[in-house]
Design a protein around this motif. Structure first.
Motif, PDB file in Angstrom:
ATOM      1  N   GLN A 128      -6.219  -9.112  -4.066  1.00 16.41           N
ATOM      2  CA  GLN A 128      -5.966  -8.252  -5.206  1.00 16.41           C
ATOM      3  C   GLN A 128      -4.454  -8.047  -5.308  1.00 16.41           C
ATOM      4  N   ILE A 129      -3.918  -8.204  -6.500  1.00 13.74           N
ATOM      5  CA  ILE A 129      -2.487  -7.972  -6.721  1.00 13.74           C
ATOM      6  C   ILE A 129      -2.351  -6.541  -7.228  1.00 13.74           C
ATOM      7  N   VAL A 130      -1.639  -5.711  -6.455  1.00  7.75           N
ATOM      8  CA  VAL A 130      -1.569  -4.284  -6.768  1.00  7.75           C
ATOM      9  C   VAL A 130      -0.120  -3.856  -6.949  1.00  7.75           C
ATOM     10  N   ASP A 131       0.063  -2.715  -7.619  1.00  6.90           N
ATOM     11  CA  ASP A 131       1.406  -2.167  -7.777  1.00  6.90           C
ATOM     12  C   ASP A 131       1.693  -1.178  -6.651  1.00  6.90           C
ATOM     13  N   ALA A 132       2.844  -0.505  -6.731  1.00 12.27           N
ATOM     14  CA  ALA A 132       3.264   0.392  -5.657  1.00 12.27           C
ATOM     15  C   ALA A 132       2.300   1.551  -5.448  1.00 12.27           C
ATOM     16  N   ASP A 133       1.515   1.884  -6.470  1.00 15.41           N
ATOM     17  CA  ASP A 133       0.542   2.973  -6.370  1.00 15.41           C
ATOM     18  C   ASP A 133      -0.838   2.495  -5.948  1.00 15.41           C
ATOM     19  N   GLY A 134      -0.959   1.198  -5.682  1.00 16.51           N
ATOM     20  CA  GLY A 134      -2.247   0.648  -5.278  1.00 16.51           C
ATOM     21  C   GLY A 134      -3.174   0.330  -6.434  1.00 16.51           C
ATOM     22  N   VAL A 135      -2.653   0.389  -7.659  1.00 17.76           N
ATOM     23  CA  VAL A 135      -3.471   0.065  -8.834  1.00 17.76           C
ATOM     24  C   VAL A 135      -3.613  -1.451  -8.945  1.00 17.76           C
ATOM     25  N   VAL A 136      -4.831  -1.936  -9.066  1.00 16.35           N
ATOM     26  CA  VAL A 136      -5.076  -3.375  -9.132  1.00 16.35           C
ATOM     27  C   VAL A 136      -4.650  -3.904 -10.491  1.00 16.35           C
ATOM     28  N   ARG A 137      -3.717  -4.858 -10.489  1.00 18.33           N
ATOM     29  CA  ARG A 137      -3.256  -5.474 -11.730  1.00 18.33           C
ATOM     30  C   ARG A 137      -4.049  -6.722 -12.061  1.00 18.33           C
ATOM     31  N   ARG A 138      -4.450  -7.463 -11.052  1.00 19.84           N
ATOM     32  CA  ARG A 138      -5.305  -8.632 -11.250  1.00 19.84           C
ATOM     33  C   ARG A 138      -5.816  -9.097  -9.889  1.00 19.84           C
ATOM     34  N   GLU A 139      -6.756 -10.012  -9.916  1.00 19.72           N
ATOM     35  CA  GLU A 139      -7.296 -10.553  -8.677  1.00 19.72           C
ATOM     36  C   GLU A 139      -7.091 -12.062  -8.647  1.00 19.72           C
ATOM     37  N   GLN A 140      -6.619 -12.556  -7.541  1.00 21.37           N
ATOM     38  CA  GLN A 140      -6.383 -13.987  -7.344  1.00 21.37           C
ATOM     39  C   GLN A 140      -7.441 -14.465  -6.356  1.00 21.37           C
ATOM     40  N   ARG A 141      -8.467 -15.106  -6.898  1.00 19.99           N
ATOM     41  CA  ARG A 141      -9.633 -15.407  -6.068  1.00 19.99           C
ATOM     42  C   ARG A 141     -10.185 -16.795  -6.409  1.00 19.99           C
ATOM     43  N   PHE A 142     -10.650 -17.491  -5.388  1.00 24.32           N
ATOM     44  CA  PHE A 142     -11.246 -18.808  -5.586  1.00 24.32           C
ATOM     45  C   PHE A 142     -12.687 -18.655  -6.062  1.00 24.32           C
ATOM     46  N   THR A 211      -9.774 -10.598   0.593  1.00 24.60           N
ATOM     47  CA  THR A 211      -9.719  -9.841   1.835  1.00 24.60           C
ATOM     48  C   THR A 211      -8.544  -8.871   1.912  1.00 24.60           C
ATOM     49  N   CYS A 212      -7.592  -8.978   0.985  1.00 27.83           N
ATOM     50  CA  CYS A 212      -6.368  -8.186   1.119  1.00 27.83           C
ATOM     51  C   CYS A 212      -5.839  -7.754  -0.237  1.00 27.83           C
ATOM     52  N   ALA A 213      -4.945  -6.774  -0.187  1.00 23.41           N
ATOM     53  CA  ALA A 213      -4.195  -6.341  -1.371  1.00 23.41           C
ATOM     54  C   ALA A 213      -2.733  -6.697  -1.138  1.00 23.41           C
ATOM     55  N   TYR A 214      -2.163  -7.414  -2.081  1.00 20.88           N
ATOM     56  CA  TYR A 214      -0.758  -7.835  -2.014  1.00 20.88           C
ATOM     57  C   TYR A 214       0.027  -6.980  -2.997  1.00 20.88           C
ATOM     58  N   THR A 215       1.034  -6.273  -2.477  1.00 24.31           N
ATOM     59  CA  THR A 215       1.760  -5.298  -3.285  1.00 24.31           C
ATOM     60  C   THR A 215       3.020  -5.894  -3.898  1.00 24.31           C
ATOM     61  N   ILE A 216       3.166  -5.691  -5.193  1.00 27.60           N
ATOM     62  CA  ILE A 216       4.388  -6.076  -5.908  1.00 27.60           C
ATOM     63  C   ILE A 216       5.121  -4.807  -6.310  1.00 27.60           C
ATOM     64  N   HIS A 217       6.328  -4.623  -5.773  1.00 21.93           N
ATOM     65  CA  HIS A 217       7.113  -3.435  -6.084  1.00 21.93           C
ATOM     66  C   HIS A 217       8.585  -3.724  -5.820  1.00 21.93           C
ATOM     67  N   GLN A 218       9.445  -2.854  -6.322  1.00 26.72           N
ATOM     68  CA  GLN A 218      10.884  -3.103  -6.271  1.00 26.72           C
ATOM     69  C   GLN A 218      11.457  -3.040  -4.863  1.00 26.72           C
TER      70      GLN A 218
END
Length: 318
Positions: A128-142, A211-218
């Motif tokens: 799951q691609i999440v922001d700094a607040d843990g909000v899911v922006r999208r999911e990258q899944r096979f 299996t994981c959340a990947y965080t994108i933040h500044q």
């Protein structure tokens, strides 16, 4: 207790609150398979805050764990390697302190490890691609389970700069040791450098489970990657892919053009999202570097490039 099947390696520095979230997620995600999971922590913090988090959260952890506080601190990549070097599990995954595991991830990884053939060395799950607040922006899944042979694995990796997020990958420890750990000289693309080495030799098994959340933040370590130095480092990674001989140089250079276009546009997009148009324009100037220009245009990304260029016209240079 014998050697664990899986070691979760956690490098961290001066981010005790984020680390607590990450470590707490490991404890929750691996609760049903704790006897098979080990946690290793390499801490480069200036204080003892992270040490206290480890003591508090892992006091009753039924699995194994190893913790070291490096003083003086280690550079980023050396800290990553130290966390992996502490591992005694048959397989290793790296979980940075700003990412975290999803519920049930431990059991999913252990199940995949038990099922995999003896010749396979690399597993990759979704995220799951999440922001700094843990909000899911999208999911990258096979969509389905599939083993990609080396050439196809390399093609997927080198045509898509977002194909692999670090916590998605689980590697047999013996393969990681044979490849010599993460390379500090690769700079900000040390993970891509490692995936090229692993994928070109072993391929990768892709599994349809996040299996994981990947965080994108500044504040992420990757936020300052869009520089000429990174482009040069990526060029060396593609040169290495050519040397590996899994695919022709012509094919690798086509992939390189696509990859660099996507990579540069992703950097510009991040800055446009926070209304930093001057910085976005500077990122787009990476297209003028000789290492990028001689590859030609990636037609797939041409409309996006044109749109971003139009948006940044008239901004002042930073």
């Amino acid at each position: 207790m014998g050697a664990p099947l899986l070691s979760i390696a956690m490098p961290t520095r001066n981010r005790a609150r984020l680390f607590e979230r990450a470590l707490g997620s490991v404890i929750g995600a691996a609760a049903t398979v704790a006897d098979e999971v080990e946690v290793t922590v390499s801490d480069g913090s200036d204080d003892d805050a992270t040490d206290h988090v480890v003591e508090r959260l892992l006091a009753g952890w039924p699995g194994g764990y190893r913790y070291v506080h490096n003083r003086p601190m280690l550079p980023l990549v050396d800290n990553m390697n130290r966390a992996a070097e502490l591992a005694s599990g048959a397989w290793v995954m790296q979980l940075d302190d700003d990412d975290y595991l999803l519920p049930g991830a431990g059991a999913a990884m252990i199940d995949a490890i038990r099922r995999v053939g003896p010749d396979e060395q690399v597993l990759m799950f979704g995220a799951q691609i999440v922001d700094a607040d843990g909000v899911v922006r999208r999911e990258q899944r096979f969509r389905r389970e599939r083993y990609l042979k080396p050439r196809l694995a390399l093609r997927r990796l080198l045509r898509d700069s977002s194909f692999v997020r670090e916590p998605m990958v689980v590697v047999r420890r013996s393969a990681l040791e044979r490849e010599g750990r993460f390379d500090p000289t690769a700079g900000g693309v040390t993970d891509t450098d490692m995936w090229v080495r692993l994928f070109s030799r072993y391929g990768v098994r892709c599994l349809p489970r996040s299996t994981c959340a990947y965080t994108i933040h500044q504040a992420a370590a990757t936020s300052g990657m869009w520089t000429p130095d990174t482009i040069r480092a990526l060029t060396r990674v593609f040169d290495q892919a050519v040397t590996a001989g899994v695919a022709s140089e012509r094919a690798v250079r086509r992939w390189q053009a696509t990859y660099l276009h996507q990579f540069i546009l992703a950097g510009a997009y991040r800055r446009l999202c926070v209304r930093r148009r001057d910085e976005a324009r500077e990122v787009l100037r990476l297209f003028d570097l000789p290492e990028v220009r001689h590859l030609g245009i990636a037609l797939k990304w041409l409309p996006v490039r044109a749109a971003f260029t139009a948006v940044t016209i008239g901004t002042h240079q930073a």
